[in-house]
Design a protein around this motif. Structure first.
Motif, PDB file in Angstrom:
ATOM      1  N   THR A 182       0.163  14.869   2.354  1.00 30.08           N
ATOM      2  CA  THR A 182      -0.815  14.119   1.558  1.00 30.08           C
ATOM      3  C   THR A 182      -0.640  12.623   1.750  1.00 30.08           C
ATOM      4  O   THR A 182      -1.610  11.871   1.888  1.00 30.08           O
ATOM      5  N   PHE A 183       0.617  12.184   1.766  1.00 32.09           N
ATOM      6  CA  PHE A 183       0.928  10.771   1.976  1.00 32.09           C
ATOM      7  C   PHE A 183       0.378  10.283   3.322  1.00 32.09           C
ATOM      8  O   PHE A 183      -0.262   9.223   3.400  1.00 32.09           O
ATOM      9  N   LEU A 226      -3.541  10.152   3.440  1.00 31.27           N
ATOM     10  CA  LEU A 226      -4.148   9.076   2.657  1.00 31.27           C
ATOM     11  C   LEU A 226      -3.810   7.700   3.222  1.00 31.27           C
ATOM     12  O   LEU A 226      -4.661   6.803   3.275  1.00 31.27           O
ATOM     13  N   LEU A 227      -2.569   7.516   3.629  1.00 27.89           N
ATOM     14  CA  LEU A 227      -2.121   6.191   4.051  1.00 27.89           C
ATOM     15  C   LEU A 227      -2.678   5.783   5.416  1.00 27.89           C
ATOM     16  O   LEU A 227      -3.113   4.641   5.600  1.00 27.89           O
ATOM     17  N   ILE A 237      -0.018   3.805  -2.935  1.00 29.83           N
ATOM     18  CA  ILE A 237      -0.492   5.152  -2.626  1.00 29.83           C
ATOM     19  C   ILE A 237       0.607   6.183  -2.814  1.00 29.83           C
ATOM     20  O   ILE A 237       0.351   7.305  -3.285  1.00 29.83           O
ATOM     21  N   GLY A 238       1.836   5.814  -2.470  1.00 26.39           N
ATOM     22  CA  GLY A 238       2.911   6.794  -2.449  1.00 26.39           C
ATOM     23  C   GLY A 238       3.479   7.169  -3.800  1.00 26.39           C
ATOM     24  O   GLY A 238       3.864   8.330  -4.012  1.00 26.39           O
ATOM     25  N   LEU A 297       0.822  -1.210   0.000  1.00 28.31           N
ATOM     26  CA  LEU A 297       0.000   0.000   0.000  1.00 28.31           C
ATOM     27  C   LEU A 297       0.857   1.262   0.000  1.00 28.31           C
ATOM     28  O   LEU A 297       0.477   2.268  -0.610  1.00 28.31           O
ATOM     29  N   VAL A 336      -6.253   4.352   5.582  1.00 24.27           N
ATOM     30  CA  VAL A 336      -6.311   3.056   4.892  1.00 24.27           C
ATOM     31  C   VAL A 336      -5.781   1.948   5.795  1.00 24.27           C
ATOM     32  O   VAL A 336      -6.366   0.867   5.895  1.00 24.27           O
TER      33      VAL A 336
END
Length: 364
Positions: free
Chosen positions: A68-69, A72-73, A53-54, A49, A76
């Motif tokens: 942002t990373f 979002l991470l 995502i990254g 992931l 999840v």
């Protein structure tokens, strides 16, 4: 405050990945449903992931990339961890089974019905692992690569960009396409962010305490398969591996050197997690080729290896194809080779993105 940060580390680095690994349990045989297998599978999913995502964030988000990373991470991870725990405990309740596998089959039953010799060997092995962790924590080793990898993690925390600052000068620079897809330092920065700890402390003091026992968990799972009919040999196998790691520093480039002195670097993750994990998965596939979950985990692992370097992806994919070919020949089933090829798709896409990035295709 220190106690709170330690609890945060336990939550994010042990509980969350362990719960993520529980997502696989309903697809595994009961003998594989152990805490160690859950943690290994959870870290495979985590780093898969991280890359999924990254990578788009690294390529397209110039400013506030790290923020942002993290935004979002983190949810999840929490979502998948919570879902894994929910499905696991509901399944245990419905089936009326113990929490982890059958009695005496997991780590809790390690010393059950064991001879005195076996207990002594296990005690020596555990003492050796604790010694390695103690030395890694109190005698942190430094080398030239820390000026790059450690600083990239710290820069992500402090400047809020991903691979767009030259770590040697501190000045803004074009995207470092050579390392941009290897997000292991960014994961370390994330671990520091969610626990409130400086990135350098995460790299040099925390990561060895997690990845040293995690590597031994993989070897333990490998040993359980190799010596399934001779369990008394397993503690000898583990003790030999522990001694091998201690005395394997015969050059700067051995996996043993990276394992104990550069644990926080992606190269160590490749040699001491990704490659042994490929071997572990194929050992299980040889017995349970029809269980799709092992092929899925292999595909995730071939992507997760990209967190360390593009070379790790190439190595894991080559191992997958090589082992898959030998396995297909031994079983006389072409479909095995086809499945091995499918499990390399994510890794192949990673390599393609890397090649396009190095040739300026994305305009960065």
């Amino acid at each position: 405050m220190i106690i709170l940060k330690i609890l945060c580390l336990i939550f994010w680095l042990l509980i969350v990945p362990g719960c993520m690994g529980l997502l696989c349990f309903s697809f595994l045989e009961k003998r594989h449903r152990t805490p160690g297998a859950a943690l290994i599978a959870g870290y495979m999913l985590q780093f898969g992931l991280v890359e999924l995502i990254g990578i788009p964030i690294v390529i397209y988000v110039v400013y506030n990339g790290f923020r942002t990373f993290v935004y979002l991470l983190t949810p999840v991870f929490l979502l998948l961890g919570g879902l894994g725990a929910l499905l696991f405990f509901r399944g245990r309740k419905r089936e009326g089974l113990p929490v982890f596998g059958s009695a005496g089959k997991g780590l809790g039953g390690l010393f059950q019905d064991m001879s005195l010799e076996g207990k002594v060997l296990w005690g020596l092995f555990l003492a050796l692992v604790l010694f390695q962790m103690y030395m890694a924590f109190t005698r942190a080793s430094f080398d030239g690569d820390d000026a790059y990898y450690g600083v990239q993690a710290l820069t992500a925390q402090q400047v809020d960009t991903l691979y767009r600052v030259n770590p040697y000068t501190g000045r803004s620079a074009p995207l470092d396409v050579r390392h941009a897809l290897a997000l292991f330092p960014i994961w370390e920065a994330w671990a520091g962010k969610v626990s409130g700890i400086h990135a350098t402390i995460i790299c040099h003091s925390v990561v060895p305490l997690v990845f040293i026992p995690l590597t031994y968990l993989i070897y333990y799972e490998i040993g359980k398969t190799l010596f399934a009919g001779k369990r008394r040999v397993l503690p000898m196998f583990m003790l030999l591996l522990g001694l091998w790691q201690v005395f394997g520093n015969i050059s700067l480039y051995t996996t043993e050197t990276f394992f104990l002195t550069r644990t926080w670097q992606g190269k160590s993750f490749a040699g001491n997690f990704v490659i042994p994990a490929v071997i572990w998965i194929f050992l299980q596939l040889y017995e349970e080729e029809k269980r799709l979950i092992w092929w899925v985990l292999l595909g995730v692992l071939n992507l997760a290896g990209g967190a360390s370097s593009s070379l790790a992806v190439l190595l894991s994919c080559l191992m997958t194809v090589g082992f898959g070919f030998l396995y297909a020949v031994s079983k006389r089933k072409f479909m095995i080779l086809f499945k091995a090829g499918l499990s390399c798709v994510c890794g192949g896409v990673y390599v393609l993105i890397y090649l396009l990035l190095t040739r300026g295709f994305f305009g960065v």
